[in-house]
Scaffold this motif. Structure first.
Motif, mmCIF file in Angstrom:
data_model
loop_
_atom_site.group_PDB
_atom_site.id
_atom_site.type_symbol
_atom_site.label_atom_id
_atom_site.label_comp_id
_atom_site.label_asym_id
_atom_site.label_seq_id
_atom_site.Cartn_x
_atom_site.Cartn_y
_atom_site.Cartn_z
ATOM 1 N N ASP B 10 -58.207 -8.819 -46.217
ATOM 2 C CA ASP B 10 -58.785 -7.508 -46.519
ATOM 3 C C ASP B 10 -58.245 -7.073 -47.875
ATOM 4 O O ASP B 10 -57.127 -7.407 -48.235
ATOM 5 N N ASP B 11 -59.074 -6.365 -48.641
ATOM 6 C CA ASP B 11 -58.608 -5.994 -49.975
ATOM 7 C C ASP B 11 -57.796 -4.707 -49.968
ATOM 8 O O ASP B 11 -57.334 -4.264 -51.006
ATOM 9 N N GLU B 12 -57.622 -4.114 -48.801
ATOM 10 C CA GLU B 12 -56.889 -2.859 -48.746
ATOM 11 C C GLU B 12 -55.448 -3.099 -48.301
ATOM 12 O O GLU B 12 -55.186 -3.417 -47.135
ATOM 13 N N GLN B 13 -54.513 -2.934 -49.226
ATOM 14 C CA GLN B 13 -53.116 -3.273 -48.944
ATOM 15 C C GLN B 13 -52.534 -2.458 -47.792
ATOM 16 O O GLN B 13 -51.816 -2.983 -46.953
ATOM 17 N N ASP B 14 -52.868 -1.172 -47.748
ATOM 18 C CA ASP B 14 -52.323 -0.318 -46.695
ATOM 19 C C ASP B 14 -52.740 -0.810 -45.320
ATOM 20 O O ASP B 14 -51.957 -0.826 -44.376
ATOM 21 N N PHE B 15 -54.001 -1.219 -45.246
ATOM 22 C CA PHE B 15 -54.513 -1.721 -43.975
ATOM 23 C C PHE B 15 -53.772 -2.994 -43.575
ATOM 24 O O PHE B 15 -53.387 -3.170 -42.415
ATOM 25 N N ALA B 34 -55.308 -10.918 -49.684
ATOM 26 C CA ALA B 34 -56.160 -9.815 -50.134
ATOM 27 C C ALA B 34 -57.556 -10.260 -50.567
ATOM 28 O O ALA B 34 -58.444 -9.431 -50.695
ATOM 29 N N THR B 35 -57.774 -11.560 -50.781
ATOM 30 C CA THR B 35 -59.101 -11.985 -51.234
ATOM 31 C C THR B 35 -59.561 -13.239 -50.482
ATOM 32 O O THR B 35 -58.748 -13.943 -49.864
ATOM 33 N N ASP B 54 -62.598 -9.243 -43.641
ATOM 34 C CA ASP B 54 -63.370 -8.072 -44.040
ATOM 35 C C ASP B 54 -64.679 -8.535 -44.679
ATOM 36 O O ASP B 54 -64.693 -9.523 -45.410
ATOM 37 N N MET B 57 -65.597 -7.510 -49.828
ATOM 38 C CA MET B 57 -64.398 -7.662 -50.654
ATOM 39 C C MET B 57 -64.854 -7.995 -52.070
ATOM 40 O O MET B 57 -65.904 -8.615 -52.247
ATOM 41 N N LYS B 104 -65.088 -0.953 -37.947
ATOM 42 C CA LYS B 104 -63.986 -0.003 -38.126
ATOM 43 C C LYS B 104 -64.532 1.389 -37.829
ATOM 44 O O LYS B 104 -65.668 1.674 -38.206
#
Lengths: 308, 132
Positions: B10-15, B34-35, B54, B57, B104
């Motif tokens: 997923d490209d969202e670090q927090d997630f 991330a990718t 995800d 992305m 989601k």
């Protein structure tokens, strides 16, 4: 089926009837030796004629049933040829359109390259190459879908809740039906047992049918999703309030490339892939129109126990 | 039963941080990238049981990554994850062999249940193949 049974009965009768005649004759002999010879001769003659008639009938029936089988095979063959014709036209159509565009663009590139190309022409060439690229991927998309259709899937059985599988796909579908004012009505049987089946394949089938339903309704309508169980099968019924499918097309909707959508929007492989999947799971899909109601109704049934 | 190993893309670090913490606490081994390209790189050296991917992305998108994963590692189950699922992306993902499709927001129990089901599915398939 009936023909075969009749044939068996007659073959049996061929022996039973003369046998009973003989038994009667024997009884007559026992009772009254004097009345005799003529009656017995008549009985014997009768038995002989009966035997001959029945034997002839059995032979005719045998020939008729062989002929019927032959005609049945021919019919299947001609249906296959018909389906093959539809497939060929489908492939040709789907591939020819992008090919045509590719040819045109290639020609345009050639024209642009004839003289020393201006910056304007170079931009056009780049555009042409982009178009060719996208058309090639359209073609390969079609061939991939075809391969996917032909591929025999190794199904894996694990316990799954049909209602839940449908619910998952409905969640996805509902994101698009909301804005179109399409109401989704769930009529789930709450006592559906867990079924041993292949969940990802079943999801694919459900989503395919649901997408068709959404596209059929277009907007302002409803999709009714029902689940139920019979003694040996678990079924899901998806009904829409779209224009419906004419009865003469009911058997053809599962043919590859049969589509009612405009060219470029759907290859007509969704339902044929779905039917293949369900057949591999040991089940069946049927289509009809509910009596007195608008729209099409697809019913997916799979065995509650795999391998039956 | 051995521990399940999952790769989350997923490209969202927090997630990624959040899901790693939550799944690890539930006894699932989690790696994150991330990718799509990093995912393929990772999978080249390290087999995992389940990839959570995800759909949208930057760079190699979810569907493309899915196709590559299915080609290179057919014994890895892929669960697609999306915040803005469309029917079209759904059918594309599922017909390219994604095991499941999650919208989601989702609950962690739901996700874990699906991870287990996906894992069971690939194990059954592997067993079938060995028996065949």
């Amino acid at each position: 089926m009936n023909l075969a049974r009749a044939r068996r009965a007659i073959t049996l009768g061929q022996y039973v009837y003369p046998a009973s005649c003989l038994a009667i004759a024997a009884m007559a002999w026992e009772r009254d030796r004097t009345g005799g010879a003529a009656t017995i001769a008549a009985a014997l003659g009768l038995a002989g004629i009966m035997w001959w008639v029945l034997r002839l009938a059995a032979r005719w029936l045998g020939a008729a049933s062989a002929e019927r089988e032959d005609i049945g095979n021919q019919l299947i063959q001609s249906q296959k040829t018909l389906a093959l014709g539809e497939i060929s036209t489908g492939i040709a159509h789907e591939i020819n359109n992008p090919l045509n565009i590719i040819v045109q663009e290639a020609e345009l590139i050639r024209v642009n390259l004839n003289s020393d190309p201006s910056p304007e022409a170079l931009r056009e060439i780049r555009d042409s190459l982009d178009v060719i690229d996208s058309q090639v991927s359209r073609c390969s998309d079609i061939t991939h879908k075809l391969l996917d259709f032909a591929r025999s899937r190794k199904t894996v059985s694990q316990f799954a809740d049909i209602n839940r599988l449908l619910e998952d796909m409905l969640a996805l579908v509902e994101r698009e039906t909301g804005p179109k004012n399409i109401r989704i009505v769930r009529l789930f049987d709450d006592d559906m047992p867990l079924i041993k089946t292949d969940p990802p394949l079943l999801r694919q089938v459900f989503l395919n049918i649901l997408i068709n339903a959404v596209q059929a309704v277009e907007k302002d309508g409803g999709i009714f999703v029902t689940t139920y169980c019979t003694n040996d099968r678990a079924c899901a019924e998806i009904r829409d309030t779209g224009p419906g499918i004419p009865a003469q097309d009911w058997s053809r909707v599962f043919n590859p490339f049969f589509t009612t959508k405009p060219p470029g929007e759907g290859t007509g492989l969704g339902l044929s892939v779905s039917l293949r999947i369900i057949n591999e799971l040991g089940g069946n899909i049927t289509v009809d129109s509910p009596p007195d109601k608008r729209g099409a109704r697809f019913t997916v049934c799979i065995p509650r126990q795999p391998g039956r | 039963m051995t521990r399940i190993r999952v790769l989350v893309v997923d490209d969202e670090q927090d997630f990624l941080k959040l899901i790693k913490r939550r799944l690890t606490r539930r006894n699932i081994d989690v790696d994150t990238v991330a990718t799509g390209a990093e995912a393929l790189e990772f999978l080249r050296d390290t087999p995992v049981d389940v990839v959570i991917l995800d759909v949208r992305m930057p760079g190699l998108d979810g569907i493309e990554t899915l196709k590559e994963i299915r080609k290179r590692r057919p014994n890895t189950a892929v669960i697609m994850l999306t915040g803005h699922g469309s029917m079209q992306s759904g059918i594309e993902g599922i017909s390219h062999g994604a095991y499941d499709y999650i919208l989601k927001p989702f609950s962690i129990d739901d996700l874990i249940e699906r991870i287990r089901a996906a894992c069971e599915h690939t194990q059954l398939r592997r067993k079938d193949r060995e028996e065949a």
